[in-house]
Design a protein around this motif. Structure first.
Motif: not given
Length: 259
Positions: A169-181
């Protein structure tokens, strides 16, 4: 015609008010921020001041180069660099988040010189990269990891053989509840997990070779079965030729001696 006159007056009023763009500035909690004034200030100005959210006056500069006046609530927190009418605000906290405006007061009205939207952020929390499962076979190895912070996580699976590794699926990223990556990716044989925002970042790294070792064969290096067999055949033929040559030379010397 009257419509064009009104539009022209509106444009003149907007231009007279100066720059309206608000520049975003990210500052780590407890850090300092330098707010610059780059616009020219007319010599006949009445005063220049910085205000916070258009209501609280922080600093006021008067003509003649006098020492700026600092509001009591900001005493000890404001410094003035060499650049005229700029200021440095120290030890920012969450309550300091907002819009800071520098304006000049003239006889004909006020003009905005600079505007900054200051965003105060906490440093990101540490991140942890851990292995959920490892499935190792003779020629391949699959492993699943989780990249976790205090309030979020990402799972990702990697598949490796003797020569390469890939991330499903390639690189995985997500924005956390605190707004960080939160980000997990593959780089040079390592799995890297990062947690970052605009002012700070942390990371955790795992070397795939330590998690997912593949068997090493000194006779058959990891290049495929057909290549391995070819190398064995070539080696065997070369050895036979060498032995045959030695025996032939030895027999010829014996025959010469008998003659």
């Amino acid at each position: 015609m009257s419509i064009f006159v009104i539009l022209g007056l509106l444009v003149c009023i907007i231009e007279a008010q100066g720059p309206s763009a608000v520049t975003p500035v990210f500052v780590q909690k407890g850090g300092d921020v330098l707010l610059n004034v780059d616009a020219d200030v007319p010599e006949d100005f009445l005063f220049v001041e910085w205000n916070f959210n258009k209501t609280i006056v922080l600093v006021r500069f008067l003509p003649g180069g006098e020492q700026p006046t600092v509001s009591p609530g900001y005493t000890g927190r404001v410094e003035f660099p060499e650049k005229k009418y700029s200021m440095k605000l120290k030890n920012l906290q969450e309550a300091d988040r907002g819009v800071y405006t520098a304006r000049v007061a003239l006889e004909e009205g006020d003009r905005t010189l600079a505007q900054y939207n200051v965003i105060v952020q906490d440093p990101v929390s540490p991140v942890n990269l851990s292995v959920i499962s490892v499935d190792s076979r003779s020629s391949e190895c699959d492993l699943t990891v989780t990249c976790r912070t205090q309030d979020s996580h990402i799972n990702s699976t990697f598949r490796c053989d003797y020569q390469t590794c890939s991330q499903e699926g390639g690189e995985q990223s997500e924005v956390t509840t605190s707004g960080a990556s939160l980000h997990v990716y593959l780089l040079n044989g390592s799995i890297i997990c990062t947690h970052s925002n605009q002012v700070s970042w942390t990371e955790d790294i795992e070397i795939i070779g330590h998690l997912c070792p593949l068997p090493d064969d000194p006779v058959c290096p990891p290049a495929g079965i057909s290549v391995c067999l070819l190398k064995i055949v070539v080696f065997s033929v070369g050895l036979i030729i060498m032995v045959s040559a030695v025996i032939t030379v030895h027999l010829m010397e014996k025959l010469k001696k008998h003659k």
